[in-house]
Design an enzyme around this catalytic site. Structure first.
Site, PDB file in Angstrom:
ATOM      1  N   GLY A 162      -0.680   8.459   1.831  1.00 19.59           N
ATOM      2  CA  GLY A 162      -0.931   9.869   2.083  1.00 19.59           C
ATOM      3  C   GLY A 162      -0.633  10.684   0.841  1.00 19.59           C
ATOM      4  O   GLY A 162       0.193  10.286   0.020  1.00 19.59           O
ATOM      5  N   GLN A 169       0.685  18.346  -4.221  1.00 20.62           N
ATOM      6  CA  GLN A 169       1.271  17.294  -5.061  1.00 20.62           C
ATOM      7  C   GLN A 169       0.449  17.042  -6.326  1.00 20.62           C
ATOM      8  O   GLN A 169       0.949  16.430  -7.274  1.00 20.62           O
ATOM      9  CB  GLN A 169       1.402  15.975  -4.282  1.00 20.62           C
ATOM     10  CG  GLN A 169       2.423  16.035  -3.155  1.00 20.62           C
ATOM     11  CD  GLN A 169       2.473  14.715  -2.411  1.00 20.62           C
ATOM     12  OE1 GLN A 169       1.673  14.474  -1.521  1.00 20.62           O
ATOM     13  NE2 GLN A 169       3.396  13.845  -2.787  1.00 20.62           N
ATOM     14  N   CYS A 198       7.726   8.950  -0.589  1.00 18.98           N
ATOM     15  CA  CYS A 198       6.816  10.026  -1.007  1.00 18.98           C
ATOM     16  C   CYS A 198       6.472   9.807  -2.464  1.00 18.98           C
ATOM     17  O   CYS A 198       7.359   9.498  -3.265  1.00 18.98           O
ATOM     18  CB  CYS A 198       7.492  11.377  -0.822  1.00 18.98           C
ATOM     19  SG  CYS A 198       6.469  12.773  -1.327  1.00 18.98           S
ATOM     20  N   LEU A 199       5.196   9.962  -2.812  1.00 21.08           N
ATOM     21  CA  LEU A 199       4.789   9.756  -4.203  1.00 21.08           C
ATOM     22  C   LEU A 199       5.435  10.774  -5.136  1.00 21.08           C
ATOM     23  O   LEU A 199       5.501  10.553  -6.335  1.00 21.08           O
ATOM     24  CB  LEU A 199       3.258   9.806  -4.314  1.00 21.08           C
ATOM     25  CG  LEU A 199       2.523   8.652  -3.602  1.00 21.08           C
ATOM     26  CD1 LEU A 199       1.017   8.882  -3.619  1.00 21.08           C
ATOM     27  CD2 LEU A 199       2.867   7.305  -4.229  1.00 21.08           C
ATOM     28  N   HIS A 221       3.969  14.156   7.722  1.00 24.46           N
ATOM     29  CA  HIS A 221       4.609  14.182   6.397  1.00 24.46           C
ATOM     30  C   HIS A 221       3.738  14.978   5.419  1.00 24.46           C
ATOM     31  O   HIS A 221       4.232  15.840   4.691  1.00 24.46           O
ATOM     32  CB  HIS A 221       4.819  12.736   5.915  1.00 24.46           C
ATOM     33  CG  HIS A 221       5.299  12.589   4.505  1.00 24.46           C
ATOM     34  ND1 HIS A 221       6.472  11.953   4.171  1.00 24.46           N
ATOM     35  CD2 HIS A 221       4.751  12.991   3.310  1.00 24.46           C
ATOM     36  CE1 HIS A 221       6.637  11.976   2.850  1.00 24.46           C
ATOM     37  NE2 HIS A 221       5.589  12.603   2.297  1.00 24.46           N
ATOM     38  N   GLU A 222       2.424  14.698   5.439  1.00 26.87           N
ATOM     39  CA  GLU A 222       1.516  15.405   4.515  1.00 26.87           C
ATOM     40  C   GLU A 222       1.380  16.878   4.905  1.00 26.87           C
ATOM     41  O   GLU A 222       1.314  17.753   4.030  1.00 26.87           O
ATOM     42  CB  GLU A 222       0.142  14.735   4.467  1.00 26.87           C
ATOM     43  CG  GLU A 222       0.138  13.274   4.017  1.00 26.87           C
ATOM     44  CD  GLU A 222       0.998  12.996   2.804  1.00 26.87           C
ATOM     45  OE1 GLU A 222       1.108  13.861   1.916  1.00 26.87           O
ATOM     46  OE2 GLU A 222       1.596  11.903   2.745  1.00 26.87           O
ATOM     47  N   HIS A 280       4.086  18.973   3.463  1.00 30.36           N
ATOM     48  CA  HIS A 280       3.893  19.338   2.048  1.00 30.36           C
ATOM     49  C   HIS A 280       3.178  20.685   1.927  1.00 30.36           C
ATOM     50  O   HIS A 280       3.406  21.433   0.975  1.00 30.36           O
ATOM     51  CB  HIS A 280       3.036  18.282   1.331  1.00 30.36           C
ATOM     52  CG  HIS A 280       3.816  17.103   0.820  1.00 30.36           C
ATOM     53  ND1 HIS A 280       4.800  17.206  -0.139  1.00 30.36           N
ATOM     54  CD2 HIS A 280       3.735  15.786   1.114  1.00 30.36           C
ATOM     55  CE1 HIS A 280       5.294  15.998  -0.406  1.00 30.36           C
ATOM     56  NE2 HIS A 280       4.662  15.123   0.352  1.00 30.36           N
TER      57      HIS A 280
HETATM   58 NI    NI Z   1       5.005  13.060   0.361  1.00 35.02          NI
END
Ligand code: NI
Length: 174
Positions: free
Chosen positions: A46, A51, A94-95, A136-137, A140
């Site tokens: 995701g 991001q 998380c990236l 989660h996304e 963000h």
């Molecule tokens: Ni994330």
């Protein structure tokens, strides 16, 4: 399509509330394609537009296993319609917080509406991993990171370590 660089926390661009898109036009569709490509390249399951530095309400998700057919979801203006009381726990990463993981509890089942990459309004029912990933996304888009769901003590420890790693990288680049 292009692979964009992913912003690493802590960073003020990860803490803002992103704007709704009016419609998924060519520019938005291109960003959605970039987001998906960047997510696959990372690799991740995701990724949210903020991001990659775009403060708009767009996310990409694909929770298919590595050897299965891809199941990409490109979602603009994802909106939570309902969420189960029943919770599901998953060790999230998380990236934007590389190499950190924590158990997070979220609703086990959700229903979400969104605009897809062709500006078509859709609804999806998701559970467990897919539900967790979408939520989660979506977080963000409101400037919320998964570490905002854990204790401040643990969160600050993780963020301090990331600051150190960033400084080391800057020194290496100088
Ligand atoms: Ni994330």
């Amino acid at each position: 399509m292009a692979i964009r660089s992913i912003i690493i926390a802590p960073d003020p661009r990860l803490k803002i509330r992103s704007k709704r898109v009016k419609e998924v036009d060519e520019t938005t569709a291109k960003l959605m394609a970039d987001l998906l490509e960047t997510m696959y390249a990372a690799p991740g399951i995701g990724l949210a537009a903020p991001q990659i530095g775009a403060a708009i309400r767009v996310i990409a998700v694909d929770t298919a296993r590595k050897d299965d057919e891809p199941t990409p979801l490109q979602m603009a203006n994802p909106t939570l319609l309902s969420a189960s009381k029943e919770l599901w726990t998953y060790e999230e990463g998380c990236l934007s917080l590389p190499e950190y993981y924590a158990d997070i509890k979220r609703p086990a089942k959700i229903r979400v509406s969104y605009l897809d990459e062709t500006n078509t309004k859709r609804e999806i029912e998701a559970e467990e991993l897919l539900a967790t990933c979408i939520l989660h996304e979506m977080d963000h888009l409101d400037g919320i990171l998964f570490v905002d769901h854990i204790s401040a003590l643990k969160r600050n420890m993780i963020l301090r370590k990331l600051v150190k790693i960033k400084k080391l990288k800057e020194q290496d680049a100088a």
